[in-house]
Motif scaffolding. Structure first.
Motif, PDB file in Angstrom:
ATOM      1  N   SER A 247       0.839  -1.189   0.000  1.00 30.42           N
ATOM      2  CA  SER A 247       0.000   0.000   0.000  1.00 30.42           C
ATOM      3  C   SER A 247       0.873   1.238   0.000  1.00 30.42           C
ATOM      4  O   SER A 247       2.027   1.210   0.433  1.00 30.42           O
ATOM      5  CB  SER A 247      -0.930   0.013   1.220  1.00 30.42           C
TER       6      SER A 247
ATOM      7  N   SER B 280       0.324   3.732   1.834  1.00 22.82           N
ATOM      8  CA  SER B 280       0.330   4.252   3.201  1.00 22.82           C
ATOM      9  C   SER B 280      -0.194   3.188   4.149  1.00 22.82           C
ATOM     10  O   SER B 280      -1.049   2.376   3.764  1.00 22.82           O
ATOM     11  CB  SER B 280      -0.552   5.501   3.304  1.00 22.82           C
TER      12      SER B 280
ATOM     13  N   SER C 142      -4.100   5.946   1.842  1.00 25.96           N
ATOM     14  CA  SER C 142      -3.935   4.781   0.971  1.00 25.96           C
ATOM     15  C   SER C 142      -4.999   4.765  -0.123  1.00 25.96           C
ATOM     16  O   SER C 142      -4.703   4.529  -1.297  1.00 25.96           O
ATOM     17  CB  SER C 142      -4.015   3.491   1.797  1.00 25.96           C
TER      18      SER C 142
ATOM     19  N   ASP D 110      -6.484  -1.917   2.244  1.00 27.27           N
ATOM     20  CA  ASP D 110      -5.929  -0.565   2.220  1.00 27.27           C
ATOM     21  C   ASP D 110      -4.662  -0.422   3.050  1.00 27.27           C
ATOM     22  O   ASP D 110      -3.759   0.339   2.721  1.00 27.27           O
ATOM     23  CB  ASP D 110      -6.974   0.468   2.657  1.00 27.27           C
ATOM     24  N   ASN D 111      -4.589  -1.140   4.164  1.00 26.89           N
ATOM     25  CA  ASN D 111      -3.422  -1.080   5.053  1.00 26.89           C
ATOM     26  C   ASN D 111      -3.483  -2.273   5.998  1.00 26.89           C
ATOM     27  O   ASN D 111      -4.412  -3.080   5.931  1.00 26.89           O
ATOM     28  CB  ASN D 111      -3.377   0.234   5.838  1.00 26.89           C
TER      29      ASN D 111
ATOM     30  N   ILE E  11       2.148  -2.292   5.723  1.00 31.31           N
ATOM     31  CA  ILE E  11       2.068  -1.912   4.308  1.00 31.31           C
ATOM     32  C   ILE E  11       2.025  -3.091   3.332  1.00 31.31           C
ATOM     33  O   ILE E  11       1.725  -2.900   2.160  1.00 31.31           O
ATOM     34  CB  ILE E  11       3.240  -0.984   3.919  1.00 31.31           C
TER      35      ILE E  11
ATOM     36  N   SER F  22       6.181   3.857   0.374  1.00 30.49           N
ATOM     37  CA  SER F  22       5.024   4.085   1.230  1.00 30.49           C
ATOM     38  C   SER F  22       5.316   5.279   2.138  1.00 30.49           C
ATOM     39  O   SER F  22       6.471   5.696   2.282  1.00 30.49           O
ATOM     40  CB  SER F  22       4.712   2.845   2.066  1.00 30.49           C
TER      41      SER F  22
END
Length: 518
Positions: free
Chosen positions: A84, A86, A92, A271-272, A288, A359
């Motif tokens: 990701s 972020s 993200s 997403d994370n 990440i 990231s």
């Protein structure tokens, strides 16, 4: 050849010739898709909320069962090294939508701020190309959408509800997808964003064990203590992964029944990382490193496992390339489309140009004096993870103390709000226990400016090599590469004004109050 002798006729002839040549040399929107067909593919993008890389059964994690994710991986490609942009959800998701690094999307690159109206997203581009665009549940956010009628992920379809366990989403994701499909005109191609709320905290306590999941099958990552409280907490997290996977299963079966699955590019990721200490909101591996599986009927050869380093900012250019739609050059996407990998028939390493992914994070929660963030930049190669902690004097998980509602300073260890529900975590409640204390300090203590980890030997990021003389050359090489990339992509942190820029972004989620550092 005869030429007109009067100036007016000569002028018109030259103008006509110029027009013809300009039409030939002007880039046109492609009507062909990535495989050369004129029929546009559908796009189903599926993103869970807070799920780390190994936690699907396709990756061999025994405690969880994810048949829908596994189907996508089996009939398509399973990615071992997807990352990701972020370790926090809002930045993200902004990076995915724009195909840019988080530091390239201004306010959208930090948590709970705004999504600027002038940022162009791949759903917007596809909508202009004739796609029906929609979403269910969590699109971009949290934060304030400005200058747009809908969420950047697309018009929301959230009306269908169902009974669900307490503290879980009551959205009937699959039924909302059916409502979206019913809005199509003829064989109009679609682009749909399925943003599951799971496995974000909070969890229905004990639901994993109550539904028959087995604590002895949980593999506890090395940055957490292997105690019963952590195992059962992870089972609740795993249950929620299975919950959202069941909705994906319904969506895939629906598309197959409609004869649409073959022409649908399906991407499933997160997403994370998991909402546990030293994972989410941290640029470590479990913050990440994401699950990722992609299928697209017979357009790509299935049954493959790919080891290339890929970033979720690669999704936007991939979707546009698949649809045969050109992105305006002025957008400047930093992502690199995945077509070389998708159209290959190989497994393992395919695209040798993919040497590193990047990231970052800025503010996550409101966890420090004056709402200050904890900025990080990270670069992941095949062997190493390099992290730059821009403000190492700050607390990475948030300040230990905060002011209570009565204005008085609360107890020590009552803060740390960059870790979800940390006040209830066994790491905090038993922080003085010798068996727990080490993990507590790993989660909350201040960190050096530079961290370097040998990922193959140390996937849990426990042994920082940055200060060891044997790794000095590696540290310098990776550090120079990271800084060069940040400068090339215009990271505000490369400017003396970077701190001022980021701390000027308004936060629209609740603000907590912390004491001024001494």
């Amino acid at each position: 050849m005869l030429y007109p002798t009067k100036p007016a006729f000569r002028f018109l002839l030259l103008l006509s010739i110029a027009f013809v040549f300009s039409c030939k040399n002007t880039p046109q929107k492609s009507s062909e898709t990535a495989d050369g067909n004129t029929k546009k593919p559908n796009i189903l993008f599926v993103i869970s909320d807070d799920q780390s890389y190994p936690h699907t059964s396709a990756y061999g994690y025994k405690a969880v069962s994810t048949p829908a994710f596994d189907r996508v991986a089996r009939e398509g490609i399973l990615f071992n090294n997807a990352f990701s942009a972020s370790p926090g959800c809002s930045p993200s998701r902004a990076a995915i939508l724009t195909g840019k690094n988080c530091w390239q999307v201004r306010e959208a690159g930090t948590h709970a701020s705004t999504f600027p109206a002038d940022l162009t997203t791949y759903p917007e581009i596809l909508a202009r190309a004739g796609y029906l665009v929609g979403s269910t549940n969590k699109g971009w956010g949290p934060g304030k959408v400005v200058g747009r009628e809908d969420n950047p992920a697309g018009k929301a379809y959230n009306s269908r509800k169902l009974e669900s366990p307490k503290e879980m989403s009551d959205n009937d994701y699959a039924s909302n997808f059916e409502e979206f499909l019913a809005a199509r005109s003829g064989d109009q191609p679609f682009c749909f964003w399925f943003g599951a709320a799971e496995p974000h905290r909070r969890y229905p306590t004990g639901i994993g064990v109550k539904t028959g999941l087995k604590p002895d099958q949980v593999k506890v990552p090395g940055f957490l203590p292997d105690v019963p409280e952590v195992r059962t907490d992870m089972l609740d997290y795993i249950y929620e992964i299975q919950w959202y996977d069941s909705h994906l299963d319904r969506m895939l079966k629906s598309l197959a029944a409609k004869g649409e699955l073959e022409n649908t590019l399906v991407v499933v990721t997160s997403d994370n990382g998991m909402p546990f200490p030293r994972a989410k909101a941290n640029c470590y591996e479990y913050g990440i490193h994401m699950p990722l599986a992609i299928m697209w009927g017979n357009k790509i050869k299935g049954g493959r496992t790919v080891d290339d380093l890929v970033s979720l900012i690669d999704m936007a250019p991939t979707f546009l390339q698949a649809a045969g739609v050109d992105a305006p050059e002025t957008i400047g996407m930093a992502g690199k489309n995945l077509m070389t990998i998708l159209t290959s028939d190989k497994s393992g390493l395919i695209d040798k140009s993919r040497q590193a992914v990047f990231s970052s994070r800025e503010r996550h929660s409101s966890s420090r004096w004056n709402n200050l963030g904890y900025p990080q930049r990270a670069m992941r190669t095949a062997d190493y993870l390099y992290i730059w902690n821009v403000q190492p004097e700050r607390w990475p998980a948030g300040d230990p103390q905060k002011f209570e509602d009565d204005g008085k300073l609360g107890p020590m260890h009552g803060g740390y709000h960059d870790i979800d529900d940390f006040d209830e975590s066994v790491l905090n409640t038993r922080r003085d226990d010798p068996a727990i204390s080490r993990y507590f300090h790993l989660a909350v203590d201040k960190r050096p400016e530079v961290e370097l980890y040998d990922i193959k030997k140390d996937p849990y990021c426990l042994n920082n090599l940055a200060g060891e003389s044997a790794y000095r050359a590696t540290r310098e090489k990776l550090g120079n590469q990271l800084m060069a990339y940040l400068k090339k992509t215009n990271d505000p942190r490369m400017s003396p004004e970077g701190e001022k820029t980021y701390e000027s972004y308004i936060r629209y989620s609740p603000i907590r109050t912390f004491p001024e550092p001494k």
